[in-house]
Design a protein around this motif. Structure first.
Motif, PDB file in Angstrom:
ATOM      1  N   MET A  75       0.851  -1.179   0.000  1.00 38.25           N
ATOM      2  CA  MET A  75       0.000   0.000   0.000  1.00 38.25           C
ATOM      3  C   MET A  75       0.892   1.236   0.000  1.00 38.25           C
ATOM      4  N   THR A  76       0.597   2.139  -0.862  1.00 35.43           N
ATOM      5  CA  THR A  76       1.358   3.380  -0.953  1.00 35.43           C
ATOM      6  C   THR A  76       0.586   4.537  -0.326  1.00 35.43           C
ATOM      7  N   ASP A  77       1.303   5.558   0.088  1.00 37.14           N
ATOM      8  CA  ASP A  77       0.632   6.722   0.673  1.00 37.14           C
ATOM      9  C   ASP A  77       0.257   7.746  -0.398  1.00 37.14           C
ATOM     10  N   ARG A  78       0.358   7.388  -1.666  1.00 31.59           N
ATOM     11  CA  ARG A  78      -0.061   8.288  -2.748  1.00 31.59           C
ATOM     12  C   ARG A  78      -1.558   8.162  -2.954  1.00 31.59           C
ATOM     13  N   VAL A  79      -2.224   9.291  -3.037  1.00 31.30           N
ATOM     14  CA  VAL A  79      -3.679   9.333  -3.180  1.00 31.30           C
ATOM     15  C   VAL A  79      -4.032  10.172  -4.394  1.00 31.30           C
ATOM     16  N   LEU A  80      -4.939   9.649  -5.204  1.00 27.67           N
ATOM     17  CA  LEU A  80      -5.469  10.399  -6.335  1.00 27.67           C
ATOM     18  C   LEU A  80      -6.835  10.939  -5.960  1.00 27.67           C
ATOM     19  N   VAL A  81      -7.008  12.242  -6.056  1.00 31.14           N
ATOM     20  CA  VAL A  81      -8.317  12.856  -5.921  1.00 31.14           C
ATOM     21  C   VAL A  81      -8.716  13.257  -7.336  1.00 31.14           C
ATOM     22  N   ALA A  82      -9.651  12.486  -7.899  1.00 27.87           N
ATOM     23  CA  ALA A  82     -10.085  12.699  -9.283  1.00 27.87           C
ATOM     24  C   ALA A  82     -11.506  13.250  -9.259  1.00 27.87           C
ATOM     25  N   TYR A  83     -11.786  14.164 -10.168  1.00 27.79           N
ATOM     26  CA  TYR A  83     -13.102  14.791 -10.168  1.00 27.79           C
ATOM     27  C   TYR A  83     -13.536  15.063 -11.594  1.00 27.79           C
ATOM     28  N   THR A  84     -14.828  15.179 -11.751  1.00 29.52           N
ATOM     29  CA  THR A  84     -15.393  15.708 -12.978  1.00 29.52           C
ATOM     30  C   THR A  84     -16.310  16.828 -12.538  1.00 29.52           C
ATOM     31  N   SER A  85     -16.311  17.895 -13.263  1.00 37.67           N
ATOM     32  CA  SER A  85     -17.006  19.062 -12.753  1.00 37.67           C
ATOM     33  C   SER A  85     -17.715  19.845 -13.836  1.00 37.67           C
ATOM     34  N   LYS A  86     -19.033  19.719 -13.853  1.00 41.07           N
ATOM     35  CA  LYS A  86     -19.837  20.608 -14.690  1.00 41.07           C
ATOM     36  C   LYS A  86     -20.147  21.875 -13.903  1.00 41.07           C
ATOM     37  N   ILE A  87     -20.147  21.715 -12.587  1.00 38.22           N
ATOM     38  CA  ILE A  87     -20.351  22.836 -11.678  1.00 38.22           C
ATOM     39  C   ILE A  87     -19.008  23.070 -11.002  1.00 38.22           C
ATOM     40  N   ALA A  88     -18.526  24.279 -11.031  1.00 39.84           N
ATOM     41  CA  ALA A  88     -17.170  24.579 -10.564  1.00 39.84           C
ATOM     42  C   ALA A  88     -16.887  24.101  -9.144  1.00 39.84           C
ATOM     43  N   ALA A  89     -17.870  24.012  -8.303  1.00 38.20           N
ATOM     44  CA  ALA A  89     -17.615  23.680  -6.899  1.00 38.20           C
ATOM     45  C   ALA A  89     -17.017  22.290  -6.712  1.00 38.20           C
ATOM     46  N   THR A  90     -17.254  21.348  -7.618  1.00 36.59           N
ATOM     47  CA  THR A  90     -16.701  20.007  -7.433  1.00 36.59           C
ATOM     48  C   THR A  90     -15.183  20.034  -7.491  1.00 36.59           C
ATOM     49  N   ASP A  91     -14.616  20.780  -8.432  1.00 38.50           N
ATOM     50  CA  ASP A  91     -13.157  20.855  -8.474  1.00 38.50           C
ATOM     51  C   ASP A  91     -12.622  21.596  -7.246  1.00 38.50           C
ATOM     52  N   GLU A  92     -13.361  22.569  -6.741  1.00 41.93           N
ATOM     53  CA  GLU A  92     -12.945  23.260  -5.524  1.00 41.93           C
ATOM     54  C   GLU A  92     -12.977  22.320  -4.322  1.00 41.93           C
ATOM     55  N   ILE A  93     -13.997  21.492  -4.242  1.00 40.44           N
ATOM     56  CA  ILE A  93     -14.076  20.496  -3.163  1.00 40.44           C
ATOM     57  C   ILE A  93     -12.903  19.529  -3.274  1.00 40.44           C
ATOM     58  N   ALA A  94     -12.601  19.077  -4.493  1.00 41.25           N
ATOM     59  CA  ALA A  94     -11.469  18.164  -4.707  1.00 41.25           C
ATOM     60  C   ALA A  94     -10.166  18.807  -4.250  1.00 41.25           C
ATOM     61  N   GLU A  95      -9.964  20.076  -4.561  1.00 46.14           N
ATOM     62  CA  GLU A  95      -8.748  20.784  -4.144  1.00 46.14           C
ATOM     63  C   GLU A  95      -8.667  20.894  -2.625  1.00 46.14           C
ATOM     64  N   ILE A  96      -9.788  21.190  -1.981  1.00 43.37           N
ATOM     65  CA  ILE A  96      -9.809  21.281  -0.513  1.00 43.37           C
ATOM     66  C   ILE A  96      -9.472  19.928   0.098  1.00 43.37           C
ATOM     67  N   ILE A  97     -10.069  18.861  -0.422  1.00 44.32           N
ATOM     68  CA  ILE A  97      -9.779  17.515   0.076  1.00 44.32           C
ATOM     69  C   ILE A  97      -8.297  17.206  -0.115  1.00 44.32           C
ATOM     70  N   GLY A  98      -7.765  17.513  -1.289  1.00 43.26           N
ATOM     71  CA  GLY A  98      -6.352  17.262  -1.557  1.00 43.26           C
ATOM     72  C   GLY A  98      -5.436  18.030  -0.621  1.00 43.26           C
ATOM     73  N   THR A  99      -5.753  19.284  -0.382  1.00 42.71           N
ATOM     74  CA  THR A  99      -4.938  20.112   0.518  1.00 42.71           C
ATOM     75  C   THR A  99      -4.953  19.556   1.936  1.00 42.71           C
ATOM     76  N   GLU A 100      -6.123  19.169   2.405  1.00 39.41           N
ATOM     77  CA  GLU A 100      -6.228  18.609   3.766  1.00 39.41           C
ATOM     78  C   GLU A 100      -5.459  17.297   3.878  1.00 39.41           C
ATOM     79  N   LEU A 101      -5.587  16.417   2.873  1.00 41.94           N
ATOM     80  CA  LEU A 101      -4.863  15.142   2.895  1.00 41.94           C
ATOM     81  C   LEU A 101      -3.360  15.378   2.909  1.00 41.94           C
ATOM     82  N   ALA A 102      -2.904  16.311   2.084  1.00 42.61           N
ATOM     83  CA  ALA A 102      -1.470  16.631   2.048  1.00 42.61           C
ATOM     84  C   ALA A 102      -1.007  17.178   3.392  1.00 42.61           C
TER      85      ALA A 102
END
Length: 137
Positions: free
Chosen positions: A1-28
């Protein structure tokens, strides 16, 4: 098991990519190595120990799952979406088929950023246990 995590998103509404970025920042911030990409840009899962995917109901997300279905069956997967409950039927089927966790909804006119951050910290705890294993005294 590796500690690398992929946060992948598809976004028709801009907020999904923003949520993905927030999740990624918190995980990092919790010590995990994170890559945040649109599902269209995520051409491989090689080297990732977990995947967190946003807006699984979108057509691009279904293509992503089809392209990576073998890897996803052996990779811990969490889903989130920007919509309001109930979760779309195709997402429910995806959860069952892949053994995914979730999906967690971040609904409303403005997403609850604090909730997204808290969920990311919860995921970091889960991923740390998966990565390092559970040690008992």
């Amino acid at each position: 098991m590796t500690d690398r995590v992929l946060v992948a998103y598809t976004s028709k509404i801009a907020a999904t990519d923003e949520i993905a970025e927030i999740i990624g920042t918190e995980l990092a911030g919790c010590g995990l190595r994170v890559t945040v990409l649109s599902v269209a840009a995520a051409d491989t899962l090689h080297g990732f120990g977990a995947v967190i995917m946003g807006d699984a109901a979108a057509r691009d997300a279904h293509r992503f799952v089809q392209q990576h279905k073998v890897s996803l069956k052996h990779t811990p997967l969490w889903l989130f979406h920007r919509g309001t409950p109930p979760v779309p039927n195709d997402v429910t089927r995806m959860v069952r088929k892949l053994g995914a966790n979730g999906p967690v909804s971040f609904a409303g006119a403005a997403p609850d950023w604090d909730r997204a951050k808290a969920w990311a910290r919860y995921l970091a705890d889960q991923l740390t246990v998966l990565h390092r294993g559970f040690v008992s005294n």
